[in-house]
Write a protein that holds these residues in place. Structure first.
Motif, PDB file in Angstrom:
ATOM      1  N   ASP A  36       6.203  12.745   6.975  1.00 54.36           N
ATOM      2  CA  ASP A  36       5.733  11.360   7.110  1.00 54.36           C
ATOM      3  C   ASP A  36       6.484  10.418   6.172  1.00 54.36           C
ATOM      4  O   ASP A  36       6.283   9.194   6.247  1.00 54.36           O
ATOM      5  CB  ASP A  36       4.233  11.268   6.814  1.00 54.36           C
ATOM      6  CG  ASP A  36       3.387  12.020   7.816  1.00 54.36           C
ATOM      7  OD1 ASP A  36       2.433  12.704   7.389  1.00 54.36           O
ATOM      8  OD2 ASP A  36       3.670  11.924   9.028  1.00 54.36           O
ATOM      9  N   THR A  37       7.309  10.970   5.314  1.00 53.25           N
ATOM     10  CA  THR A  37       8.085  10.143   4.397  1.00 53.25           C
ATOM     11  C   THR A  37       9.011   9.206   5.166  1.00 53.25           C
ATOM     12  O   THR A  37       9.794   9.647   6.008  1.00 53.25           O
ATOM     13  CB  THR A  37       8.913  11.022   3.453  1.00 53.25           C
ATOM     14  OG1 THR A  37       8.025  11.780   2.620  1.00 53.25           O
ATOM     15  CG2 THR A  37       9.833  10.183   2.580  1.00 53.25           C
ATOM     16  N   PRO A  62       1.414  16.165  -0.565  1.00 56.30           N
ATOM     17  CA  PRO A  62       1.027  16.640   0.771  1.00 56.30           C
ATOM     18  C   PRO A  62      -0.472  16.862   0.851  1.00 56.30           C
ATOM     19  O   PRO A  62      -1.090  17.395  -0.088  1.00 56.30           O
ATOM     20  CB  PRO A  62       1.807  17.947   0.906  1.00 56.30           C
ATOM     21  CG  PRO A  62       3.004  17.754   0.034  1.00 56.30           C
ATOM     22  CD  PRO A  62       2.523  16.951  -1.137  1.00 56.30           C
ATOM     23  N   GLY A  63      -1.042  16.431   1.968  1.00 52.82           N
ATOM     24  CA  GLY A  63      -2.481  16.511   2.151  1.00 52.82           C
ATOM     25  C   GLY A  63      -3.234  15.298   1.671  1.00 52.82           C
ATOM     26  O   GLY A  63      -4.432  15.167   1.944  1.00 52.82           O
ATOM     27  N   GLY A  64      -2.549  14.401   0.985  1.00 52.41           N
ATOM     28  CA  GLY A  64      -3.193  13.211   0.452  1.00 52.41           C
ATOM     29  C   GLY A  64      -3.313  12.093   1.474  1.00 52.41           C
ATOM     30  O   GLY A  64      -2.965  12.256   2.642  1.00 52.41           O
ATOM     31  N   SER A  65      -3.815  10.956   1.000  1.00 56.48           N
ATOM     32  CA  SER A  65      -4.065   9.805   1.869  1.00 56.48           C
ATOM     33  C   SER A  65      -3.497   8.535   1.258  1.00 56.48           C
ATOM     34  O   SER A  65      -3.397   8.413   0.026  1.00 56.48           O
ATOM     35  CB  SER A  65      -5.569   9.620   2.072  1.00 56.48           C
ATOM     36  OG  SER A  65      -6.151  10.723   2.724  1.00 56.48           O
ATOM     37  N   LEU A  66      -3.157   7.612   2.125  1.00 56.61           N
ATOM     38  CA  LEU A  66      -2.757   6.258   1.732  1.00 56.61           C
ATOM     39  C   LEU A  66      -3.273   5.302   2.797  1.00 56.61           C
ATOM     40  O   LEU A  66      -3.416   5.680   3.963  1.00 56.61           O
ATOM     41  CB  LEU A  66      -1.239   6.110   1.645  1.00 56.61           C
ATOM     42  CG  LEU A  66      -0.497   6.654   0.419  1.00 56.61           C
ATOM     43  CD1 LEU A  66       1.002   6.507   0.630  1.00 56.61           C
ATOM     44  CD2 LEU A  66      -0.928   5.939  -0.844  1.00 56.61           C
ATOM     45  N   GLY A  76       0.774  -1.229   0.000  1.00 60.36           N
ATOM     46  CA  GLY A  76       0.000   0.000   0.000  1.00 60.36           C
ATOM     47  C   GLY A  76       0.807   1.283   0.000  1.00 60.36           C
ATOM     48  O   GLY A  76       0.236   2.372  -0.068  1.00 60.36           O
ATOM     49  N   GLY A  77       2.113   1.187   0.089  1.00 63.86           N
ATOM     50  CA  GLY A  77       2.923   2.398   0.057  1.00 63.86           C
ATOM     51  C   GLY A  77       2.948   3.019  -1.330  1.00 63.86           C
ATOM     52  O   GLY A  77       2.431   2.456  -2.296  1.00 63.86           O
ATOM     53  N   GLY A  78       3.569   4.197  -1.410  1.00 61.00           N
ATOM     54  CA  GLY A  78       3.672   4.866  -2.693  1.00 61.00           C
ATOM     55  C   GLY A  78       4.009   6.329  -2.539  1.00 61.00           C
ATOM     56  O   GLY A  78       4.386   6.781  -1.459  1.00 61.00           O
ATOM     57  N   LEU A  79       3.858   7.049  -3.651  1.00 58.52           N
ATOM     58  CA  LEU A  79       4.111   8.487  -3.688  1.00 58.52           C
ATOM     59  C   LEU A  79       2.782   9.222  -3.623  1.00 58.52           C
ATOM     60  O   LEU A  79       1.852   8.902  -4.394  1.00 58.52           O
ATOM     61  CB  LEU A  79       4.853   8.849  -4.979  1.00 58.52           C
ATOM     62  CG  LEU A  79       5.061  10.326  -5.272  1.00 58.52           C
ATOM     63  CD1 LEU A  79       5.950  10.971  -4.212  1.00 58.52           C
ATOM     64  CD2 LEU A  79       5.666  10.498  -6.660  1.00 58.52           C
ATOM     65  N   VAL A  80       2.688  10.187  -2.736  1.00 59.81           N
ATOM     66  CA  VAL A  80       1.456  10.952  -2.582  1.00 59.81           C
ATOM     67  C   VAL A  80       1.813  12.410  -2.322  1.00 59.81           C
ATOM     68  O   VAL A  80       2.869  12.706  -1.738  1.00 59.81           O
ATOM     69  CB  VAL A  80       0.589  10.361  -1.437  1.00 59.81           C
ATOM     70  CG1 VAL A  80       1.309  10.455  -0.100  1.00 59.81           C
ATOM     71  CG2 VAL A  80      -0.776  11.002  -1.378  1.00 59.81           C
ATOM     72  N   GLN A 121       7.584   1.621   1.300  1.00 60.49           N
ATOM     73  CA  GLN A 121       8.021   3.015   1.228  1.00 60.49           C
ATOM     74  C   GLN A 121       6.824   3.944   1.062  1.00 60.49           C
ATOM     75  O   GLN A 121       5.974   3.720   0.180  1.00 60.49           O
ATOM     76  CB  GLN A 121       8.979   3.216   0.053  1.00 60.49           C
ATOM     77  CG  GLN A 121       9.426   4.652  -0.170  1.00 60.49           C
ATOM     78  CD  GLN A 121      10.357   5.157   0.916  1.00 60.49           C
ATOM     79  OE1 GLN A 121      11.324   4.473   1.264  1.00 60.49           O
ATOM     80  NE2 GLN A 121      10.095   6.347   1.427  1.00 60.49           N
ATOM     81  N   VAL A 122       6.781   4.976   1.876  1.00 62.42           N
ATOM     82  CA  VAL A 122       5.805   6.056   1.735  1.00 62.42           C
ATOM     83  C   VAL A 122       6.576   7.343   1.497  1.00 62.42           C
ATOM     84  O   VAL A 122       7.442   7.706   2.297  1.00 62.42           O
ATOM     85  CB  VAL A 122       4.917   6.180   2.989  1.00 62.42           C
ATOM     86  CG1 VAL A 122       4.046   7.436   2.910  1.00 62.42           C
ATOM     87  CG2 VAL A 122       4.061   4.940   3.160  1.00 62.42           C
ATOM     88  N   THR A 123       6.278   8.011   0.394  1.00 62.17           N
ATOM     89  CA  THR A 123       6.931   9.268   0.050  1.00 62.17           C
ATOM     90  C   THR A 123       5.864  10.336  -0.139  1.00 62.17           C
ATOM     91  O   THR A 123       4.942  10.157  -0.947  1.00 62.17           O
ATOM     92  CB  THR A 123       7.767   9.132  -1.225  1.00 62.17           C
ATOM     93  OG1 THR A 123       8.744   8.094  -1.046  1.00 62.17           O
ATOM     94  CG2 THR A 123       8.479  10.437  -1.541  1.00 62.17           C
ATOM     95  N   VAL A 124       5.987  11.412   0.632  1.00 64.49           N
ATOM     96  CA  VAL A 124       5.042  12.520   0.544  1.00 64.49           C
ATOM     97  C   VAL A 124       5.785  13.709  -0.037  1.00 64.49           C
ATOM     98  O   VAL A 124       6.669  14.278   0.596  1.00 64.49           O
ATOM     99  CB  VAL A 124       4.453  12.868   1.916  1.00 64.49           C
ATOM    100  CG1 VAL A 124       3.390  13.962   1.767  1.00 64.49           C
ATOM    101  CG2 VAL A 124       3.876  11.633   2.583  1.00 64.49           C
ATOM    102  N   SER A 125       5.428  14.051  -1.256  1.00 66.50           N
ATOM    103  CA  SER A 125       6.153  15.108  -1.960  1.00 66.50           C
ATOM    104  C   SER A 125       5.291  15.670  -3.078  1.00 66.50           C
ATOM    105  O   SER A 125       4.499  14.945  -3.686  1.00 66.50           O
ATOM    106  CB  SER A 125       7.448  14.546  -2.546  1.00 66.50           C
ATOM    107  OG  SER A 125       8.114  15.508  -3.335  1.00 66.50           O
ATOM    108  N   SER A 126       5.481  16.968  -3.341  1.00 65.24           N
ATOM    109  CA  SER A 126       4.789  17.585  -4.467  1.00 65.24           C
ATOM    110  C   SER A 126       5.654  17.541  -5.715  1.00 65.24           C
ATOM    111  O   SER A 126       5.236  18.019  -6.769  1.00 65.24           O
ATOM    112  CB  SER A 126       4.418  19.022  -4.116  1.00 65.24           C
ATOM    113  OG  SER A 126       5.565  19.736  -3.716  1.00 65.24           O
TER     114      SER A 126
END
Length: 111
Positions: free
Chosen positions: A89-90, A14-18, A8-12, A106-111
């Motif tokens: 949160d990355t 800021p402000g998004g959900s996973l 379920g990880g991934g790139l999202v 891996q969870v990556t939070v980036s625009s």
């Protein structure tokens, strides 16, 4: 043997959900306390959230109100719903039961 498999990880943005999932095998799942940890680059692994067999939960201050841990005993799976994600949160997120760890996602939070 006990196995934990995260997904379920991934790139999202800021402000998004996973939603992370962790499927367990080799344990009596309904009796187990389970936890999510995370480790960011250059930092120590830290507890994010835990859920005991009875369903009570606890959270790190940094995620309380944004993340929700839950479990489905019929599927031997624990979840981590992450909302209002921030760049800090990355991290690699790990599922844990007793001394057993999953491989991480891996969870990556980036625009």
């Amino acid at each position: 043997q006990v196995q934990l498999v995260e997904s379920g990880g991934g790139l999202v943005q800021p402000g998004g959900s996973l939603r992370l999932s962790c499927a367990a095998s080799g344990i009596i799942f309904r009796l187990a306390g389970l936890a999510w940890y995370r480790q960011a680059p250059g930092k120590r692994r830290e507890l994010v959230a835990l859920i005991i067999s009875g369903g009570s939960t606890n959270y790190a201050d940094s995620v309380r109100g944004r993340f929700t841990i839950s479990r489905d005993n019929s599927k031997d799976t624990v979840y981590l719903q992450m909302n209002s994600l921030k760049p800090e949160d990355t991290a690699v997120y790990y599922c844990n039961v007793r001394t057993i760890w999953g491989q991480g996602t891996q969870v990556t939070v980036s625009s």
